[in-house]
Design a protein around this motif. Structure first.
Motif, short mmCIF file in Angstrom:
data_model
loop_
_atom_site.label_atom_id
_atom_site.label_comp_id
_atom_site.label_asym_id
_atom_site.label_seq_id
_atom_site.Cartn_x
_atom_site.Cartn_y
_atom_site.Cartn_z
N ARG A 9 -9.73 9.95 -6.05
CA ARG A 9 -9.28 10.28 -7.66
C ARG A 9 -8.38 8.57 -7.48
O ARG A 9 -8.60 7.54 -8.19
N TYR A 10 -7.74 8.16 -6.75
CA TYR A 10 -6.56 6.92 -6.91
C TYR A 10 -7.38 5.45 -5.94
O TYR A 10 -6.89 4.24 -6.22
N ARG A 11 -8.23 5.52 -5.61
CA ARG A 11 -9.58 5.23 -5.05
C ARG A 11 -8.51 4.63 -3.33
O ARG A 11 -8.15 3.35 -3.68
N LEU A 43 -16.94 5.61 4.73
CA LEU A 43 -16.38 4.33 4.78
C LEU A 43 -15.45 3.85 6.37
O LEU A 43 -15.60 4.81 7.08
N PRO A 44 -16.23 2.26 6.11
CA PRO A 44 -14.95 1.26 7.77
C PRO A 44 -13.93 2.50 7.96
O PRO A 44 -13.13 2.73 6.98
N LEU A 83 0.52 6.22 -3.92
CA LEU A 83 -1.07 7.09 -4.21
C LEU A 83 -0.86 6.54 -5.45
O LEU A 83 -2.01 6.13 -6.20
N ILE A 84 0.25 6.66 -6.30
CA ILE A 84 -0.05 7.00 -8.01
C ILE A 84 0.45 5.38 -8.76
O ILE A 84 -0.17 5.02 -9.66
N SER A 85 0.46 4.98 -6.97
CA SER A 85 0.56 3.36 -8.23
C SER A 85 -0.63 2.52 -7.98
O SER A 85 -1.74 2.60 -7.42
N ASP A 86 -0.78 1.53 -8.49
CA ASP A 86 -1.53 0.68 -8.15
C ASP A 86 -1.63 -0.59 -7.04
O ASP A 86 -2.09 -2.18 -6.83
N LEU A 87 -0.40 -0.99 -5.96
CA LEU A 87 -0.15 -1.89 -5.20
C LEU A 87 -1.37 -1.03 -4.30
O LEU A 87 -1.69 -0.30 -3.56
N PRO A 88 -2.15 -2.40 -3.61
CA PRO A 88 -3.18 -2.34 -2.25
C PRO A 88 -2.74 -2.12 -1.28
O PRO A 88 -3.33 -1.17 -0.38
N GLY A 146 -12.94 -2.45 -2.62
CA GLY A 146 -12.13 -1.50 -3.90
C GLY A 146 -11.01 -0.91 -3.27
O GLY A 146 -10.49 -0.22 -4.35
N TRP A 147 -11.29 -0.80 -1.27
CA TRP A 147 -10.53 0.59 -1.84
C TRP A 147 -8.30 0.14 -1.47
O TRP A 147 -8.17 -1.02 -0.64
N ARG A 148 -7.79 1.06 -1.72
CA ARG A 148 -5.75 0.42 -1.93
C ARG A 148 -5.97 1.58 0.07
O ARG A 148 -6.48 2.31 0.20
#
Length: 151
Positions: free
Chosen positions: A56-58, A46-47, A138-143, A108-110
């Protein structure tokens, strides 16, 4: 280091500076693992080789040292000796951080950045607060998440 030192010798001299398994990183690893999160370490595919990778959470977490990444806090100060060496070095680190962040977002990684000043020094936050914030993120969708020391 005198200017007559070759790049190879300079590299060996700075080789003792730890980039992995730092104290801030270990605190995050231990706390998040105890909270049930599983991760990979320093994935070089990964960069930016993030410190913690949560497939699992990207999501990835960087535990950034304030000096090495030029953070605007009380832990960062340009050394008075050889600023002509340190300024470009730290600026290069910041530039690489930006390039890695853009590449990770594009893939697509947070991303989260936990600054050293949040974990040590006069502006540190309680470790439980930092771990709770990381777990919630981690369990949210926040970037993005950035945790810095208290102002």
């Amino acid at each position: 280091m005198p200017d007559t030192v070759t790049p190879e010798v300079r590299s060996r001299m700075m080789g003792g500076i730890r980039g992995k398994n730092t104290r801030p990183e270990m605190l995050l690893r231990q706390g998040l693992h105890a909270a049930g999160f599983r991760f990979r370490l320093h994935d070089r595919k990964l960069p930016g080789s993030p410190d913690l990778v949560f497939p699992r959470y990207r999501a990835v977490i960087f535990a950034n040292g304030c000096f090495w990444h030029g953070h605007d806090c009380h832990l960062f100060k340009i050394p008075s000796t050889r600023p002509e060496f340190w300024l470009p070095k730290i600026e290069g680190n910041r530039r690489r951080d930006g390039v890695a962040a853009v590449a990770l977002a594009g893939a697509g990684w947070r991303q989260a950045v936990i600054w050293e000043c949040a974990l040590k020094g006069r502006t540190r936050r309680p470790l439980a607060e930092i771990l709770e914030s990381c777990a919630a993120w981690l369990i949210s969708d926040l970037p993005h998440l950035e945790i810095r020391g208290m102002e």
